[in-house]
Write a protein that holds these residues in place. Structure first.
Motif, PDB file in Angstrom:
ATOM      1  N   HIS A 113      12.822  -4.427  -4.760  1.00 30.45           N
ATOM      2  CA  HIS A 113      12.152  -4.063  -6.005  1.00 30.45           C
ATOM      3  C   HIS A 113      12.427  -2.609  -6.388  1.00 30.45           C
ATOM      4  N   ARG A 136       0.272 -11.372  -6.410  1.00 28.90           N
ATOM      5  CA  ARG A 136      -1.157 -11.046  -6.445  1.00 28.90           C
ATOM      6  C   ARG A 136      -1.976 -12.199  -5.873  1.00 28.90           C
ATOM      7  N   VAL A 170      10.458  -4.530  -0.276  1.00 28.64           N
ATOM      8  CA  VAL A 170      10.167  -3.228  -0.880  1.00 28.64           C
ATOM      9  C   VAL A 170      11.441  -2.613  -1.455  1.00 28.64           C
ATOM     10  N   ALA A 184       5.308 -11.309 -10.012  1.00 27.29           N
ATOM     11  CA  ALA A 184       4.305 -10.322  -9.615  1.00 27.29           C
ATOM     12  C   ALA A 184       2.911 -10.937  -9.576  1.00 27.29           C
ATOM     13  N   ARG A 220      -0.728  -4.787   1.583  1.00 30.57           N
ATOM     14  CA  ARG A 220       0.199  -5.782   1.062  1.00 30.57           C
ATOM     15  C   ARG A 220       0.936  -6.571   2.135  1.00 30.57           C
ATOM     16  N   LEU A 261      -0.364   0.141  -1.956  1.00 27.77           N
ATOM     17  CA  LEU A 261      -0.502  -1.244  -1.508  1.00 27.77           C
ATOM     18  C   LEU A 261       0.027  -1.454  -0.096  1.00 27.77           C
ATOM     19  N   TYR A 308       5.790   3.445 -10.743  1.00 30.26           N
ATOM     20  CA  TYR A 308       5.808   2.250  -9.893  1.00 30.26           C
ATOM     21  C   TYR A 308       5.663   2.618  -8.420  1.00 30.26           C
ATOM     22  N   HIS A 316       2.159   3.989  -7.312  1.00 30.58           N
ATOM     23  CA  HIS A 316       1.071   3.016  -7.207  1.00 30.58           C
ATOM     24  C   HIS A 316       1.326   1.976  -6.118  1.00 30.58           C
ATOM     25  N   THR A 317       2.552   1.484  -6.017  1.00 26.06           N
ATOM     26  CA  THR A 317       2.804   0.453  -5.007  1.00 26.06           C
ATOM     27  C   THR A 317       2.751   1.016  -3.596  1.00 26.06           C
ATOM     28  N   TYR A 323      -1.800  -4.356  -8.802  1.00 28.75           N
ATOM     29  CA  TYR A 323      -0.962  -5.544  -9.001  1.00 28.75           C
ATOM     30  C   TYR A 323      -0.781  -5.836 -10.490  1.00 28.75           C
ATOM     31  N   THR A 327       1.653  -3.233 -11.895  1.00 25.43           N
ATOM     32  CA  THR A 327       3.035  -3.398 -11.437  1.00 25.43           C
ATOM     33  C   THR A 327       3.685  -4.648 -12.023  1.00 25.43           C
TER      34      THR A 327
END
Length: 227
Positions: free
Chosen positions: A144, A215, A141, A211, A171, A167, A160, A163-164, A91, A94
């Motif tokens: 972004h 989180r 999703v 962002a 998430r 989540l 990006y 890594h996301t 988080y 990002t």
């Protein structure tokens, strides 16, 4: 319910089938049908998709490289259990990346791109009002991701997404409450206003704040308390 996957053609069929199975497995994880720590039953999934076990095994290995699956020798593949500390670190990263993308868009966004992003915001508003959590999550999703595509820096977009994607394991919980969806989308409108203002620094700050709020929603959703 069985869903049969068909190969695209005689030359690209094997690769297309493997990619399709990988996408299906990732979608099952994203939707929560396969939860953290759950064993991925190769035979059951192969039957469900109408394929052999080979493509399922390949898909699990591909998702292991993405950080979504853990493959244990002689035990099989399991949906990865993402540690909270790692999720929070993602988080934090990002937030910087989202701010960067918004800042770039503030000076380069086209009318067509702005319309597409605004359409996402409108559709998320409807999903939030109707309590359609899965639809909101998927739109969020895509909203972004498109910002990074429009920002035009492929290496940053790749970081990006890499890594996301991890989540996805946790998430979705952030949007279990309708109020969280509504708050998140109010922030999306703020981000769009900042981008359209043409001021890159303002856009960066507003996007990073969004962002960080995400989180915080994540932490509340999992009832996590830092010591």
């Amino acid at each position: 319910m069985q869903r049969r996957l068909l190969a695209a053609g005689p030359h690209s069929g094997a690769a297309s089938l493997a990619t399709s199975v990988e996408a299906e497995l990732e979608a099952l994880i994203a939707r929560g049908e396969l939860g953290p720590g759950q064993h991925i039953n190769e035979l059951a999934l192969a039957r469900r998709l109408g394929v052999s076990r080979g493509p399922v095994r390949e898909a699990a290995r591909a998702l292991e490289r993405m950080g979504l699956v853990t493959v244990i020798l002689n035990r099989g593949a399991f949906v990865r259990e993402l540690e909270i500390d790692e999720a929070l670190a993602i988080y934090d990263l990002t937030a910087l990346l989202i701010g960067y993308a918004a800042g770039r868009l503030a000076t380069s966004i086209t009318a067509a791109q702005a319309l597409e992003l605004q359409t996402f915001v409108t559709e998320m508003e409807a999903a939030a009002q109707d309590g359609r959590h899965d639809a909101f999550f998927d739109l969020n999703v895509r909203f972004h991701k498109r910002q990074f595509t429009f920002a035009g820096n492929a290496p940053v977009e790749e970081v990006y997404l890499a890594h996301t994607r991890k989540l996805l394991l946790l998430r979705r919980r952030s949007f279990d409450e309708s109020s969280n969806m509504q708050q998140s989308n109010a922030e999306h409108r703020d981000v769009m206003d900042a981008i359209l203002s043409g001021d890159p620094e303002t856009a960066r700050q507003v996007a990073e704040r969004h962002a960080r709020s995400g989180r915080a929603r994540f932490l509340r959703a999992i009832a996590y308390r830092q010591t």
